[in-house]
Write a protein that holds these residues in place. Structure first.
Motif, PDB file in Angstrom:
ATOM      1  N   GLN A 253       0.853  -1.195   0.000  1.00 21.63           N
ATOM      2  CA  GLN A 253       0.000   0.000   0.000  1.00 21.63           C
ATOM      3  C   GLN A 253       0.881   1.235   0.000  1.00 21.63           C
ATOM      4  N   GLY A 254       0.829   2.008  -1.086  1.00 25.54           N
ATOM      5  CA  GLY A 254       1.700   3.176  -1.216  1.00 25.54           C
ATOM      6  C   GLY A 254       1.330   4.322  -0.302  1.00 25.54           C
ATOM      7  N   GLY A 255       0.046   4.434   0.082  1.00 30.41           N
ATOM      8  CA  GLY A 255      -0.398   5.521   0.954  1.00 30.41           C
ATOM      9  C   GLY A 255      -0.611   6.809   0.189  1.00 30.41           C
TER      10      GLY A 255
ATOM     11  N   VAL B 269      -6.281 -12.075  -0.720  1.00 33.42           N
ATOM     12  CA  VAL B 269      -5.327 -10.992  -0.496  1.00 33.42           C
ATOM     13  C   VAL B 269      -5.799  -9.775  -1.278  1.00 33.42           C
ATOM     14  N   GLN B 270      -5.934  -8.630  -0.596  1.00 35.43           N
ATOM     15  CA  GLN B 270      -6.369  -7.385  -1.244  1.00 35.43           C
ATOM     16  C   GLN B 270      -5.323  -6.304  -1.020  1.00 35.43           C
ATOM     17  N   ALA B 271      -5.070  -5.520  -2.070  1.00 31.77           N
ATOM     18  CA  ALA B 271      -4.137  -4.397  -1.979  1.00 31.77           C
ATOM     19  C   ALA B 271      -4.817  -3.145  -2.511  1.00 31.77           C
ATOM     20  N   ALA B 272      -4.690  -2.038  -1.765  1.00 34.23           N
ATOM     21  CA  ALA B 272      -5.290  -0.753  -2.150  1.00 34.23           C
ATOM     22  C   ALA B 272      -4.239   0.343  -1.989  1.00 34.23           C
ATOM     23  N   PRO B 273      -4.282   1.414  -2.776  1.00 37.65           N
ATOM     24  CA  PRO B 273      -3.263   2.473  -2.671  1.00 37.65           C
ATOM     25  C   PRO B 273      -3.284   3.186  -1.325  1.00 37.65           C
ATOM     26  N   THR B 274      -4.499   3.430  -0.793  1.00 37.23           N
ATOM     27  CA  THR B 274      -4.617   4.148   0.476  1.00 37.23           C
ATOM     28  C   THR B 274      -5.450   3.375   1.498  1.00 37.23           C
ATOM     29  N   GLY B 275      -5.729   2.106   1.244  1.00 35.59           N
ATOM     30  CA  GLY B 275      -6.467   1.284   2.194  1.00 35.59           C
ATOM     31  C   GLY B 275      -7.932   1.084   1.821  1.00 35.59           C
ATOM     32  N   TYR B 276      -8.514   0.055   2.399  1.00 32.76           N
ATOM     33  CA  TYR B 276      -7.879  -0.954   3.218  1.00 32.76           C
ATOM     34  C   TYR B 276      -7.243  -2.046   2.359  1.00 32.76           C
ATOM     35  N   SER B 277      -6.013  -2.425   2.714  1.00 32.24           N
ATOM     36  CA  SER B 277      -5.410  -3.661   2.236  1.00 32.24           C
ATOM     37  C   SER B 277      -5.613  -4.694   3.333  1.00 32.24           C
ATOM     38  N   ASP B 278      -5.829  -5.968   2.937  1.00 34.84           N
ATOM     39  CA  ASP B 278      -6.087  -6.976   3.963  1.00 34.84           C
ATOM     40  C   ASP B 278      -5.735  -8.365   3.459  1.00 34.84           C
ATOM     41  N   VAL B 279      -5.650  -9.305   4.410  1.00 35.07           N
ATOM     42  CA  VAL B 279      -5.470 -10.726   4.134  1.00 35.07           C
ATOM     43  C   VAL B 279      -6.518 -11.463   4.953  1.00 35.07           C
ATOM     44  N   VAL B 280      -7.325 -12.327   4.283  1.00 35.53           N
ATOM     45  CA  VAL B 280      -8.473 -12.973   4.909  1.00 35.53           C
ATOM     46  C   VAL B 280      -8.354 -14.479   4.750  1.00 35.53           C
ATOM     47  N   THR B 281      -8.744 -15.224   5.788  1.00 35.73           N
ATOM     48  CA  THR B 281      -8.714 -16.688   5.764  1.00 35.73           C
ATOM     49  C   THR B 281     -10.019 -17.239   5.189  1.00 35.73           C
ATOM     50  N   PRO B 282     -10.068 -18.532   4.836  1.00 34.55           N
ATOM     51  CA  PRO B 282     -11.314 -19.122   4.331  1.00 34.55           C
ATOM     52  C   PRO B 282     -12.459 -19.129   5.348  1.00 34.55           C
ATOM     53  N   ASN B 283     -12.172 -18.914   6.613  1.00 36.33           N
ATOM     54  CA  ASN B 283     -13.212 -18.805   7.626  1.00 36.33           C
ATOM     55  C   ASN B 283     -13.706 -17.378   7.814  1.00 36.33           C
ATOM     56  N   GLY B 284     -13.166 -16.454   7.032  1.00 37.00           N
ATOM     57  CA  GLY B 284     -13.585 -15.061   7.128  1.00 37.00           C
ATOM     58  C   GLY B 284     -12.821 -14.239   8.141  1.00 37.00           C
ATOM     59  N   ALA B 285     -11.813 -14.805   8.781  1.00 35.54           N
ATOM     60  CA  ALA B 285     -11.018 -14.053   9.749  1.00 35.54           C
ATOM     61  C   ALA B 285     -10.017 -13.162   9.018  1.00 35.54           C
ATOM     62  N   VAL B 286      -9.836 -11.941   9.510  1.00 37.01           N
ATOM     63  CA  VAL B 286      -8.898 -10.992   8.908  1.00 37.01           C
ATOM     64  C   VAL B 286      -7.543 -11.164   9.591  1.00 37.01           C
ATOM     65  N   LEU B 287      -6.570 -11.712   8.843  1.00 37.97           N
ATOM     66  CA  LEU B 287      -5.232 -11.912   9.394  1.00 37.97           C
ATOM     67  C   LEU B 287      -4.484 -10.599   9.547  1.00 37.97           C
TER      68      LEU B 287
ATOM     69  N   VAL C 227       3.672 -10.850  -4.584  1.00 39.04           N
ATOM     70  CA  VAL C 227       3.495  -9.448  -4.207  1.00 39.04           C
ATOM     71  C   VAL C 227       2.310  -8.890  -4.989  1.00 39.04           C
ATOM     72  N   VAL C 228       1.350  -8.307  -4.273  1.00 39.57           N
ATOM     73  CA  VAL C 228       0.135  -7.781  -4.897  1.00 39.57           C
ATOM     74  C   VAL C 228       0.140  -6.262  -4.795  1.00 39.57           C
ATOM     75  N   TRP C 229       0.022  -5.594  -5.950  1.00 44.25           N
ATOM     76  CA  TRP C 229      -0.119  -4.147  -6.027  1.00 44.25           C
ATOM     77  C   TRP C 229      -1.592  -3.786  -6.261  1.00 44.25           C
ATOM     78  N   PRO C 230      -1.951  -2.552  -5.932  1.00 43.05           N
ATOM     79  CA  PRO C 230      -3.355  -2.153  -6.078  1.00 43.05           C
ATOM     80  C   PRO C 230      -3.780  -1.946  -7.528  1.00 43.05           C
ATOM     81  N   GLU C 231      -5.046  -1.622  -7.683  1.00 44.76           N
ATOM     82  CA  GLU C 231      -5.649  -1.309  -8.975  1.00 44.76           C
ATOM     83  C   GLU C 231      -5.118   0.029  -9.487  1.00 44.76           C
ATOM     84  N   ASP C 232      -4.918   0.121 -10.770  1.00 43.91           N
ATOM     85  CA  ASP C 232      -4.536   1.314 -11.557  1.00 43.91           C
ATOM     86  C   ASP C 232      -3.471   2.200 -10.916  1.00 43.91           C
ATOM     87  N   VAL C 233      -2.499   1.591 -10.244  1.00 43.21           N
ATOM     88  CA  VAL C 233      -1.363   2.393  -9.766  1.00 43.21           C
ATOM     89  C   VAL C 233      -0.371   2.648 -10.899  1.00 43.21           C
ATOM     90  N   VAL C 234      -0.547   1.919 -11.988  1.00 46.84           N
ATOM     91  CA  VAL C 234       0.226   2.194 -13.205  1.00 46.84           C
ATOM     92  C   VAL C 234      -0.778   2.684 -14.244  1.00 46.84           C
TER      93      VAL C 234
END
Length: 673
Positions: A379-381, A588-606, A419-426
């Motif tokens: 997340q570049g911020g 795995v989700q990546a966003a330029p300014t948030g929220y970026s997150d990692v989620v398990t198959p049970n729905g827990a946010v790691l 490594v996952v980068w966000p949408e349209d950062v390029v």
């Protein structure tokens, strides 16, 4: 004080009028009336017939008003109603305790314009008695959504709205459903007002039409408990496709991502979760109303309501209860049975929800983890609440490169292999191939010795662009790309641009995104990725499609930087959780300014980033190859079951009407006097 009583119905008594003897209450010539007399009382009223007890009256110096023994009518009437239909009265048209505002006893007349129309006899509802509870129910459901996330309130709102639909005619049900939608979608889609006030208001009103249609599809009495969850599920299915390709944001299902019902999405996706919320809420509401109805009745009243068959010469069996003026057919069940039936129906609904939840928790969850993989969401911020035109593309790209510099590159530093980068950062004015940005991406992947997923936009002429997720191998080779299928209406494209250009300034959306047609699968050296770009994570089919084609990990490049508040990012995290549960995959989700997150198959946010901050989320995720029930069957079984519930409820209504008509035709009448 005025006491209203509908005579001719069970439990009502008529005031004898001067010079005439009232006919027996079940005689065809005796119309049901509402007694509300302002005439002076007279001692010259005709005596009651010998076989009937004298009607008790309350006498004041100016009025004589018929009243039933035991209680005021307003103690049991629906709030805001001046009719006498009661919860749990099997003699009412609703059968299960609903208040049928459009119905009255055959041949009934009205005694005052303040009670009903002189031509229709329809009871008058107090102003706001329909819209206010409906809006409150909607607000409760909205508060269950992120960022508030008080998920139990959705059940309370569903139960309140189920109660409010009781006895309403079609037009009032439509109004109630629209008011419910306003209560849900005004707070749930509040973010839209920051882009265009008029457009946001129209969006909220249009989205509310779906709940209005659902309320219209729901009968007001018998079958309401069965039909309402099915109708709301179908309404949510409509929102997934209409208008302009659908807008599932603000869905009731998002509020349950952190609740115990979320595992039901493994069976039928978010749509089944919507149905479960409404069924649970209606079931609890039925239990509450049945309990209140039983508690309002005293032991003495219960004893008096027991049927006492009396054989009349040449006539049917009758039971006389609570004095004169009331003769109840012996075949009519005890009125206490209706709260019992209502409680049984509510308990059955709650049991179904519990069973579905347990089946989801114990059912296939995507299978065991076969391989563990370290991932990094970068997340570049930066500043939030700004449009793409307000921030230079080079600034966003530079921030992303600076954040990526903090990604570990040695095994001792927990080096990631994806490594996952966000949408349209390029963001490019032309193709990626051969551009300086391509060379930088190749070099970055080689330095990290990791596979990269990068969000890229490419202008295609002056009026169109592509929104893609591009994969780069550890050796620097471009592996493939996926084009976004579900575009954001009025954000990435303008439907009917020539028409809306006359209504609003469209300069903020100068180009339309080209819709993609892929299944979202990206094959890489480390995993087969199921890709959803930003808005697509709200659509359950966009996660299911790549899983059915072999994806063992879900990735979501997204960009929510243009939203001022955290409402949309928090709803997107809830959508991530539901996608992970429904598909049985890590996400795995990546966003330029948030929220970026990692989620398990049970729905827990790691792991989850902070809004606006530069950060790198490092986590271990597992690859899975199994299939959940939803991944195999989709939401079609849930939609068919919902349609079946609605149809069955209306069949029950029609059958009840036929029984009542048949009973009126075949019921023997007492001889007139």
């Amino acid at each position: 004080m005025r006491l209203l009583r509908r005579s001719g119905a069970p439990g009502a008594r008529s005031v004898p009028t001067t010079g005439a003897s009232p006919a027996p209450p079940n005689h065809p010539s005796a119309p049901a009336t509402v007694s509300l007399s302002a005439a002076p009382s007279s001692p010259e009223t005709a005596p009651a017939p010998a076989n009937r007890a004298t009607t008790p009256t309350i006498t004041t110096p100016t009025t004589t008003t018929a009243v039933a023994a035991g209680t005021s009518e307003f103690d049991r009437s629906d709030p805001g109603m001046s009719g006498t239909a009661r919860l749990g009265d099997p003699g009412s048209p609703t059968g299960h305790g609903g208040h049928d505002l459009a119905s009255k006893p055959e041949g009934a007349t009205t005694g005052s314009p303040t009670i009903g129309s002189p031509t229709t006899g329809s009871p008058v509802r107090r102003r706001g008695s329909v819209t206010i509870p409906s809006v409150v129910a909607g607000l409760l459901m909205a508060l269950s959504l992120p960022p508030w996330g008080w998920w139990p309130l959705a059940l309370v709102g569903a139960g309140l709205f189920w109660w409010r639909l009781g006895g309403l005619p079609a037009r009032a049900r439509f109004v109630a459903g629209w008011a419910l939608g306003i209560g849900v979608f005004v707070p749930g889609l509040w973010w839209a007002l920051s882009f265009n006030v008029y457009g946001g208001a129209v969006l909220m009103a249009v989205e509310a039409l779906t709940t209005a249609l659902a309320a219209l599809l729901t009968p007001s009495g018998r079958g309401r408990l069965l039909a309402l969850p099915g109708a709301m599920l179908l309404a949510e299915a409509l929102r997934d496709t209409w208008p302009f390709g659908g807008l599932p944001m603000g869905s009731v299902a998002l509020g349950q991502a952190a609740g115990p019902l979320a595992v039901a999405s493994r069976l039928g996706g978010p749509l089944l979760l919507v149905g479960a919320v409404w069924l649970a809420g209606a079931g609890v509401g039925a239990l509450v109303m049945a309990t209140m109805a039983a508690m309002r009745r005293s032991p003495l009243e219960r004893r008096r309501m027991q049927p006492s068959p009396v054989h009349e010469a040449g006539g049917p069996q009758h039971s006389t209860a609570r004095g004169a003026g009331r003769q109840v057919p012996a075949h009519r069940p005890d009125r206490l049975r209706s709260p019992v039936r209502l409680a049984a129906a509510g308990a059955a609904a709650a049991a179904v929800v519990v069973a579905v939840t347990l089946a989801g928790a114990l059912g296939p969850d995507g299978g065991p983890t076969t391989t563990m993989l370290r991932v990094a969401a970068v997340q570049g911020g930066g500043r939030r609440g700004v449009s793409q035109a307000e921030v230079a593309a080079s600034t966003v790209f530079a921030a992303q490169l600076a954040a990526t510099a903090a990604v570990p590159t040695s095994p001792s530093g927990r080096k990631p292999s994806l490594v996952v980068w966000p949408e349209d950062v390029v963001a490019l004015p032309g193709p990626l191939a051969g551009s300086p940005a391509e060379q930088i991406l190749r070099a970055t992947a080689q330095r990290l010795q990791a596979t990269m997923v990068v969000g890229v936009t490419e202008d295609v002429g002056a009026t169109r662009f592509r929104n893609e997720a591009v994969t780069v191998s550890p050796s620097g080779a471009i592996l493939g790309h996926y084009e976004k299928v579900h575009r954001v209406p009025f954000g990435e494209y303008v439907p009917y641009r020539s028409f809306f250009a006359h209504l609003a300034n469209l300069s903020a959306v100068p180009r339309d995104a080209i819709p993609g047609h892929g299944d979202g699968v990206l094959h890489t050296p480390v995993a087969t990725l199921g890709t959803m770009i930003s808005f697509e994570v709200f659509f359950s089919d966009r996660g299911r499609d790549p899983v059915r084609h072999g994806a063992d990990l879900l990735v979501v490049p997204t960009n929510t930087s243009s939203y001022v508040t955290g409402q949309v990012p928090s709803q997107e995290v809830a959508a991530d959780r539901l996608q992970a549960i429904a598909e049985g995959r890590y996400l795995v989700q990546a966003a330029p300014t948030g929220y970026s997150d990692v989620v398990t198959p049970n729905g827990a946010v790691l792991a989850r980033s902070l809004l606006g901050r530069r950060s790198v989320l490092l986590a271990g995720v597992g690859l899975r190859h199994g299939m959940t029930v939803f991944a195999r069957t989709g939401s079609l079984p849930a939609e068919l079951a919902a349609a079946g519930c609605v149809v069955t409820a209306w069949v029950m209504v029609a059958a009840g009407r036929r029984r009542r008509r048949r009973g009126r035709r075949t019921r023997p009448q007492a001889p007139s006097r």
